[in-house]
Motif scaffolding. Sequence first.
Motif, PDB file in Angstrom:
ATOM      1  N   SER A 158       9.575   7.014   1.736  1.00  0.00           N
ATOM      2  CA  SER A 158       9.227   5.626   2.058  1.00  0.00           C
ATOM      3  C   SER A 158       8.040   5.509   3.007  1.00  0.00           C
ATOM      4  O   SER A 158       7.495   4.412   3.209  1.00  0.00           O
ATOM      5  CB  SER A 158      10.431   4.929   2.695  1.00  0.00           C
ATOM      6  N   VAL A 159       7.612   6.624   3.596  1.00  0.00           N
ATOM      7  CA  VAL A 159       6.546   6.583   4.603  1.00  0.00           C
ATOM      8  C   VAL A 159       5.179   6.584   3.932  1.00  0.00           C
ATOM      9  O   VAL A 159       4.873   7.450   3.113  1.00  0.00           O
ATOM     10  CB  VAL A 159       6.665   7.776   5.578  1.00  0.00           C
ATOM     11  N   LYS A 160       4.370   5.595   4.292  1.00  0.00           N
ATOM     12  CA  LYS A 160       3.005   5.537   3.786  1.00  0.00           C
ATOM     13  C   LYS A 160       2.123   6.475   4.605  1.00  0.00           C
ATOM     14  O   LYS A 160       2.106   6.408   5.841  1.00  0.00           O
ATOM     15  CB  LYS A 160       2.459   4.112   3.877  1.00  0.00           C
ATOM     16  N   VAL A 161       1.406   7.358   3.929  1.00  0.00           N
ATOM     17  CA  VAL A 161       0.489   8.289   4.584  1.00  0.00           C
ATOM     18  C   VAL A 161      -0.918   8.009   4.069  1.00  0.00           C
ATOM     19  O   VAL A 161      -1.187   8.109   2.863  1.00  0.00           O
ATOM     20  CB  VAL A 161       0.876   9.756   4.317  1.00  0.00           C
ATOM     21  N   ILE A 162      -1.806   7.636   4.974  1.00  0.00           N
ATOM     22  CA  ILE A 162      -3.193   7.310   4.630  1.00  0.00           C
ATOM     23  C   ILE A 162      -4.079   8.458   5.090  1.00  0.00           C
ATOM     24  O   ILE A 162      -4.110   8.793   6.280  1.00  0.00           O
ATOM     25  CB  ILE A 162      -3.620   5.999   5.307  1.00  0.00           C
ATOM     26  N   ARG A 163      -4.796   9.065   4.157  1.00  0.00           N
ATOM     27  CA  ARG A 163      -5.665  10.205   4.475  1.00  0.00           C
ATOM     28  C   ARG A 163      -7.127   9.764   4.422  1.00  0.00           C
ATOM     29  O   ARG A 163      -7.530   9.071   3.497  1.00  0.00           O
ATOM     30  CB  ARG A 163      -5.409  11.354   3.503  1.00  0.00           C
ATOM     31  N   THR A 164      -7.889  10.196   5.412  1.00  0.00           N
ATOM     32  CA  THR A 164      -9.274   9.754   5.522  1.00  0.00           C
ATOM     33  C   THR A 164     -10.240  10.937   5.506  1.00  0.00           C
ATOM     34  O   THR A 164      -9.856  12.096   5.671  1.00  0.00           O
ATOM     35  CB  THR A 164      -9.505   8.974   6.823  1.00  0.00           C
ATOM     36  N   ASN A 165     -11.496  10.609   5.374  1.00  0.00           N
ATOM     37  CA  ASN A 165     -12.565  11.600   5.474  1.00  0.00           C
ATOM     38  C   ASN A 165     -12.724  12.043   6.932  1.00  0.00           C
ATOM     39  O   ASN A 165     -12.119  11.459   7.849  1.00  0.00           O
ATOM     40  CB  ASN A 165     -13.867  10.986   4.958  1.00  0.00           C
ATOM     41  N   THR A 207       9.763   1.422  11.005  1.00  0.00           N
ATOM     42  CA  THR A 207       9.056   1.880   9.811  1.00  0.00           C
ATOM     43  C   THR A 207       7.722   2.482  10.200  1.00  0.00           C
ATOM     44  O   THR A 207       6.797   1.771  10.603  1.00  0.00           O
ATOM     45  CB  THR A 207       8.829   0.710   8.839  1.00  0.00           C
ATOM     46  N   PRO A 208       7.594   3.813  10.109  1.00  0.00           N
ATOM     47  CA  PRO A 208       6.333   4.441  10.483  1.00  0.00           C
ATOM     48  C   PRO A 208       5.336   4.499   9.331  1.00  0.00           C
ATOM     49  O   PRO A 208       5.708   4.633   8.160  1.00  0.00           O
ATOM     50  CB  PRO A 208       6.762   5.852  10.889  1.00  0.00           C
ATOM     51  N   THR A 209       4.065   4.371   9.666  1.00  0.00           N
ATOM     52  CA  THR A 209       2.947   4.634   8.763  1.00  0.00           C
ATOM     53  C   THR A 209       2.070   5.666   9.459  1.00  0.00           C
ATOM     54  O   THR A 209       1.959   5.659  10.693  1.00  0.00           O
ATOM     55  CB  THR A 209       2.143   3.354   8.487  1.00  0.00           C
ATOM     56  N   VAL A 210       1.472   6.560   8.698  1.00  0.00           N
ATOM     57  CA  VAL A 210       0.683   7.645   9.291  1.00  0.00           C
ATOM     58  C   VAL A 210      -0.750   7.602   8.767  1.00  0.00           C
ATOM     59  O   VAL A 210      -0.979   7.500   7.559  1.00  0.00           O
ATOM     60  CB  VAL A 210       1.291   9.026   8.955  1.00  0.00           C
ATOM     61  N   ILE A 211      -1.697   7.659   9.697  1.00  0.00           N
ATOM     62  CA  ILE A 211      -3.093   7.879   9.344  1.00  0.00           C
ATOM     63  C   ILE A 211      -3.446   9.296   9.768  1.00  0.00           C
ATOM     64  O   ILE A 211      -3.239   9.680  10.930  1.00  0.00           O
ATOM     65  CB  ILE A 211      -4.026   6.850  10.016  1.00  0.00           C
ATOM     66  N   THR A 212      -3.955  10.074   8.826  1.00  0.00           N
ATOM     67  CA  THR A 212      -4.290  11.470   9.089  1.00  0.00           C
ATOM     68  C   THR A 212      -5.558  11.828   8.334  1.00  0.00           C
ATOM     69  O   THR A 212      -6.161  10.984   7.660  1.00  0.00           O
ATOM     70  CB  THR A 212      -3.112  12.391   8.704  1.00  0.00           C
ATOM     71  N   VAL A 213      -5.964  13.072   8.444  1.00  0.00           N
ATOM     72  CA  VAL A 213      -7.181  13.524   7.791  1.00  0.00           C
ATOM     73  C   VAL A 213      -6.874  13.962   6.357  1.00  0.00           C
ATOM     74  O   VAL A 213      -5.754  14.410   6.060  1.00  0.00           O
ATOM     75  CB  VAL A 213      -7.824  14.672   8.598  1.00  0.00           C
TER      76      VAL A 213
END
Length: 441
Positions: free
Chosen positions: A70-77, A43-49
């Motif tokens: 189903s993939v959680k993608v977290i976007r950051t500053n 199960t992959p999760t992605v942190i990206t911009v």
Amino acid sequence: MANPKAPSSGNVLFFSYYWPPSGGAGVQRCLKFVKHLPEFHLTPTVITVDEKKGAYPVLDNSLATDVPASVKVIRTNTSEPFEYYKKLTGKKEIPYGGFANQNNQSLVQKVFNFIRGNLFIPDARVGWNRFAIKAAKELFQSESFSAIITTSPPHSSQLIGLKLKKEFPHIKWIADLRDPWTDIYYYKELNHTALAKQMDARYEKAVIEGADAILVTSADTKRLLVAKSARIDSTKIIVLPNGYDEEDFTYASEPPKDKLCITYTGTISETYNIELFLKALAEVARRYPDVPFQLRFVGKISEMVRRQVEQAELANITEIISFVPHHESIRYLLSATVLLMGIPDVVNNFCILPGKLFEYLASNKPIICIGPLHSDADRIIDECGAGRVFHYAAYDQMVDYLDQLAHSWKINPNLDLPIVDYHRYSRRALTGKLAEIIQEK
């Protein structure tokens, strides 16, 4: 900050600066891994911009369809200098890989390259790191991961893995280097000072020594990295090339019947040194006035290459199409007669293995590659029986091969190859290998 929970064998955390809606070749590798990993019970999760804050050379919204729901993608500053770059240079777009869209001879560009190469180490996207690390630590409080994967360029992303590995040593860290770091062919354009080079090399060495596993796309890149440090265990550097996604090739091949169309997709600049190929094509076109040649570029083409096309007197048979979504680029491959590929004529180009090669293979078209002989690309094209690689100076051999193609086209305009053995380069098969690496103890 609380320690993360005990690792879960099924959870994998990706750090990828480039992510849809970012387009271009740099997005494909991580995106396709994430797409296919669930098939291997991971199960992959992605942190990206944040897509509104990221500095993307090109956009391709169509790639979002490859991200499983189903993939959680977290976007950051993030905090980056590219808005200042646009104001300083007057350009509306930021630099492409290899600087194909900028004039490195201009004073303003040289100044910016110097600033970029010496004030932002390893690169100008390093301002994303603190936000990505903060997001990861927050995530670790509620979720557990057996592995983290940092993919680059930008190589500053690898420092995220270096930082997290020091704080959470029980989590496996896989560093995925899509391109070489200090050996990248345009490295000299950044005009590093001796101190900046030293700092960059120290970061690179720390990453390759500190990661639990390192993924590279070619055997020659592995050789470059092994030579960086006597402390490197060569077995932890694994060659996992780019590939093609079978689901992208749902269209039928339709080579044109009314022209012999030679197609190039992607970015190309003068460093690719295709000038003699252009002259060879012009010569064969003169020999065969009854063969309607067409040269088609789909993507970013530098002004110098445009001038070379004109100087070779090929402008009247050349079509230049700007960047298109990925699925459209596949259509252009399948509607070609022959495919053209170039490898930059630079130091360490034996290790350059363009991602497009594998989509070219899946298109079942003859490939004309202008680049170094006996390189990784040459080996793969040869073992697949998919075309020919010509040295940049091999004018006579290029003429002979184009002559053969023209003669064959007159007999049958469909030059598609018999089915060749390229299936081991499917994204699904390569993701299966990645799953094994993740699950290794």
